[in-house]
Design a protein around this motif. Sequence first.
Motif, PDB file in Angstrom:
ATOM      1  N   LEU A 176      -8.947 -41.591  -2.644  1.00 34.29           N
ATOM      2  CA  LEU A 176      -8.326 -40.411  -3.245  1.00 34.29           C
ATOM      3  C   LEU A 176      -8.085 -39.319  -2.206  1.00 34.29           C
ATOM      4  CD1 LEU A 176      -7.442 -39.367  -6.048  1.00 34.29           C
ATOM      5  CD2 LEU A 176      -9.702 -38.345  -6.285  1.00 34.29           C
ATOM      6  N   GLY A 177      -9.018 -39.206  -1.262  1.00 37.67           N
ATOM      7  CA  GLY A 177      -8.862 -38.178  -0.240  1.00 37.67           C
ATOM      8  C   GLY A 177     -10.213 -37.700   0.254  1.00 37.67           C
ATOM      9  N   VAL A 178     -10.160 -36.730   1.143  1.00 39.91           N
ATOM     10  CA  VAL A 178     -11.397 -36.171   1.698  1.00 39.91           C
ATOM     11  C   VAL A 178     -11.361 -34.649   1.554  1.00 39.91           C
ATOM     12  CG1 VAL A 178     -10.421 -36.301   4.067  1.00 39.91           C
ATOM     13  CG2 VAL A 178     -12.885 -35.975   3.758  1.00 39.91           C
ATOM     14  N   VAL A 179     -12.465 -34.120   1.064  1.00 44.02           N
ATOM     15  CA  VAL A 179     -12.543 -32.666   0.882  1.00 44.02           C
ATOM     16  C   VAL A 179     -13.526 -32.082   1.893  1.00 44.02           C
ATOM     17  CG1 VAL A 179     -14.289 -32.881  -0.978  1.00 44.02           C
ATOM     18  CG2 VAL A 179     -12.958 -30.764  -0.735  1.00 44.02           C
ATOM     19  N   MET A 180     -13.108 -31.007   2.538  1.00 44.36           N
ATOM     20  CA  MET A 180     -14.022 -30.321   3.438  1.00 44.36           C
ATOM     21  C   MET A 180     -14.840 -29.328   2.634  1.00 44.36           C
ATOM     22  SD  MET A 180     -13.534 -28.876   7.243  1.00 44.36           S
ATOM     23  CE  MET A 180     -13.227 -27.188   6.850  1.00 44.36           C
ATOM     24  N   GLY A 205      -4.111 -36.531   7.750  1.00 48.27           N
ATOM     25  CA  GLY A 205      -2.904 -35.972   7.144  1.00 48.27           C
ATOM     26  C   GLY A 205      -3.099 -35.501   5.721  1.00 48.27           C
ATOM     27  N   GLU A 206      -2.197 -35.953   4.846  1.00 49.40           N
ATOM     28  CA  GLU A 206      -2.210 -35.424   3.479  1.00 49.40           C
ATOM     29  C   GLU A 206      -3.358 -35.966   2.627  1.00 49.40           C
ATOM     30  OE1 GLU A 206       1.211 -38.365   1.582  1.00 49.40           O
ATOM     31  OE2 GLU A 206       1.749 -36.395   2.391  1.00 49.40           O
ATOM     32  N   LYS A 207      -4.148 -36.886   3.210  1.00 42.99           N
ATOM     33  CA  LYS A 207      -5.339 -37.335   2.481  1.00 42.99           C
ATOM     34  C   LYS A 207      -6.396 -36.220   2.429  1.00 42.99           C
ATOM     35  CE  LYS A 207      -4.723 -41.489   0.954  1.00 42.99           C
ATOM     36  NZ  LYS A 207      -4.878 -41.778  -0.482  1.00 42.99           N
ATOM     37  N   VAL A 208      -6.248 -35.254   3.316  1.00 39.46           N
ATOM     38  CA  VAL A 208      -7.194 -34.136   3.327  1.00 39.46           C
ATOM     39  C   VAL A 208      -6.774 -33.135   2.251  1.00 39.46           C
ATOM     40  CG1 VAL A 208      -8.271 -32.333   4.722  1.00 39.46           C
ATOM     41  CG2 VAL A 208      -7.428 -34.433   5.813  1.00 39.46           C
TER      42      VAL A 208
END
Length: 258
Positions: free
Chosen positions: A172-176, A198-201
């Motif tokens: 789904l992505g990675v969240v900081m 990229g846009e996965k963040v």
Amino acid sequence: MATTIAVLSQKGGTGKTTTVRTLTDVLRRVGLDVLAVDLDPQGNLSDYFDVPADADPTVADVLAGQAKAADAVHNDVLPANLGLAESELILSGKMGREMTLRRALRDVKRRYDVILIDCPPALGLLTVNAVVAADYALLSTEAQYFSLQGVEQALEVIELAKDNLHPDLEWLGVVMNIADMRTVHSREAYAQLKEAFGEKVFETVIRSSIAYAESAERARSILDYRPDLGTDYVSLADEVLARIGSDSARKKLQSLRA
Ligand SMILES: Nc1ncnc2c1ncn2[C@@H]1O[C@H](COP(=O)(O)OP(=O)(O)OP(=O)(O)O)[C@@H](O)[C@H]1O
Ligand SMILES: [Mg+2]
């Protein structure tokens, strides 16, 4: 059928439990039925939701085949305690050990819109069970120079699960998380993640605040305890809903924000 999201990281203390708790809170407020699954023997998520310590059965009993998932749900939380460490050991010797949670959750998937799974701080059998049971894997990472490495390691586990066990699994992505964007360090860590993924963040960065530890101690949602900070998770929820294609829930979220 519920959309299932596992929240994981290679490292400890990256904000996984807080993410599961708070995304659950946001999604419930837009009217979604959300089951929160604690898959960490530390039981932090169960505590954060104020599930009684003696709640029984727990996810450990479910994994051991001694209880049905539906019977182990307490106030829409499937809790864990230290007993889960033993279940993991027992599980490791069994056939189909990576599929156990997936099979167990089948029984409750129809009752919920979303299931969020909180993983322990390791990429072991419990985390593998979580991603195999999930449609999506959401990575949480602290704002550190080393975070890139941790994300890469977690991604390897996701890839392995995809290749060998669950081809439909999506990242789904990675969240900081736990970031202070006023510091150069955090900003550089974010830029590094962006460059690599990229846009996965996720655009949303979860700001660091001591209020999170306080809210956990009081077993209260950050949305109530510090609504000004809670907006970070509202934004994150919006991005998550966009990525899983839940437009109607996004619309409701917009009115909640207004
Ligand atoms: N945005 C934040 N700012 C500051 N502290 C936070 C934030 N989010 C969580 N924390 C605190 O940081 C600690 C770790 O957070 P949390 O328990 O959510 O991480 P975790 O990844 O689940 O940890 P573990 O790997 O041990 O399960 C907790 O004390 C929590 O209250
Ligand atoms: Mg945790």
